[in-house]
Design a protein around this motif. Structure first.
Motif, PDB file in Angstrom:
ATOM      1  N   TRP A 202       4.832  -4.743 -12.682  1.00 56.02           N
ATOM      2  CA  TRP A 202       4.861  -4.338 -14.077  1.00 56.02           C
ATOM      3  C   TRP A 202       6.308  -4.196 -14.551  1.00 56.02           C
ATOM      4  N   PHE A 203       6.530  -4.652 -15.758  1.00 58.08           N
ATOM      5  CA  PHE A 203       7.751  -4.414 -16.510  1.00 58.08           C
ATOM      6  C   PHE A 203       7.351  -3.689 -17.786  1.00 58.08           C
TER       7      PHE A 203
ATOM      8  N   THR B  23       7.066   5.449 -23.466  1.00 59.00           N
ATOM      9  CA  THR B  23       6.494   4.636 -24.533  1.00 59.00           C
ATOM     10  C   THR B  23       7.112   3.249 -24.527  1.00 59.00           C
ATOM     11  N   ALA B  24       6.257   2.238 -24.443  1.00 60.44           N
ATOM     12  CA  ALA B  24       6.735   0.855 -24.355  1.00 60.44           C
ATOM     13  C   ALA B  24       5.533  -0.078 -24.322  1.00 60.44           C
ATOM     14  N   VAL B  25       5.815  -1.360 -24.452  1.00 59.58           N
ATOM     15  CA  VAL B  25       4.817  -2.378 -24.140  1.00 59.58           C
ATOM     16  C   VAL B  25       4.959  -2.683 -22.657  1.00 59.58           C
ATOM     17  N   TYR B  26       3.858  -2.607 -21.939  1.00 57.97           N
ATOM     18  CA  TYR B  26       3.862  -2.829 -20.498  1.00 57.97           C
ATOM     19  C   TYR B  26       3.334  -4.233 -20.212  1.00 57.97           C
ATOM     20  N   TYR B  27       4.100  -4.970 -19.409  1.00 65.17           N
ATOM     21  CA  TYR B  27       3.772  -6.351 -19.080  1.00 65.17           C
ATOM     22  C   TYR B  27       3.430  -6.479 -17.601  1.00 65.17           C
ATOM     23  N   CYS B  28       2.316  -7.137 -17.336  1.00 72.01           N
ATOM     24  CA  CYS B  28       1.934  -7.456 -15.974  1.00 72.01           C
ATOM     25  C   CYS B  28       2.623  -8.767 -15.574  1.00 72.01           C
ATOM     26  N   THR B  29       3.085  -8.838 -14.338  1.00 66.22           N
ATOM     27  CA  THR B  29       3.749 -10.051 -13.864  1.00 66.22           C
ATOM     28  C   THR B  29       3.225 -10.436 -12.486  1.00 66.22           C
TER      29      THR B  29
ATOM     30  N   LYS C 283       0.397 -10.750 -21.643  1.00 69.41           N
ATOM     31  CA  LYS C 283       0.822 -10.526 -23.025  1.00 69.41           C
ATOM     32  C   LYS C 283       1.287  -9.111 -23.306  1.00 69.41           C
ATOM     33  N   GLY C 284       0.979  -8.186 -22.446  1.00 72.13           N
ATOM     34  CA  GLY C 284       1.455  -6.830 -22.656  1.00 72.13           C
ATOM     35  C   GLY C 284       0.406  -5.924 -23.262  1.00 72.13           C
ATOM     36  N   THR C 285       0.517  -4.652 -22.931  1.00 70.59           N
ATOM     37  CA  THR C 285      -0.364  -3.640 -23.495  1.00 70.59           C
ATOM     38  C   THR C 285       0.494  -2.443 -23.902  1.00 70.59           C
ATOM     39  N   GLN C 286       0.208  -1.896 -25.078  1.00 67.82           N
ATOM     40  CA  GLN C 286       1.036  -0.827 -25.631  1.00 67.82           C
ATOM     41  C   GLN C 286       0.657   0.518 -25.027  1.00 67.82           C
TER      42      GLN C 286
END
Length: 121
Positions: free
Chosen positions: A35-36, A89-95, A113-116
């Motif tokens: 995750w980023f 707080t951020a958009v979290y991206y799976c990689t 695509k990310g989840t808020q």
């Protein structure tokens, strides 16, 4: 390989959320998942990663509070986030990537695509 993340939302400080990310397509060859996150006006930040054998690594900012895990049979990675802070707080991206990467690795091959995630009272 396609990655679909879910589980984001609004939570109060001190609360918890669990993010999930399911990999599909040629996901049998995925060895590292992670995750980023990216906060508004900030650079993308590595959060955590896990390799197929189960070895995990975390950014110092989330160590102890966050736990990454994976279900290889389901090609799914999870991020359990506890004691959340407004700065999470951020958009979290799976990689995901076919290589084995222990810790931060910026050149992951596949990105969701990310989840808020919003931490606010």
């Amino acid at each position: 390989v396609q990655l679909q993340a879910s589980g984001g939302g609004l939570v109060q400080p001190g609360g918890s959320l669990r993010l999930s990310c399911a990999a599909s397509g040629s996901s049998f060859s995925i060895n590292t998942m992670g995750w980023f996150r990216q906060a508004p006006g900030q650079q993308r930040e590595w959060v955590a990663s896990i390799v197929r054998g189960g070895s995990t690594n975390y950014a110092d900012s989330v160590k102890v509070r966050f736990t990454i895990s994976r279900d290889n049979a389901k090609n799914t990675v999870y991020l359990q986030m506890n004691s959340l802070k407004p700065e999470d707080t951020a958009v979290y991206y799976c990689t995901a990537d076919r290589g084995y990467h222990y810790g931060y690795y910026s050149a992951m091959s596949y990105w969701g695509k990310g989840t808020q995630v919003t931490v606010s009272s």
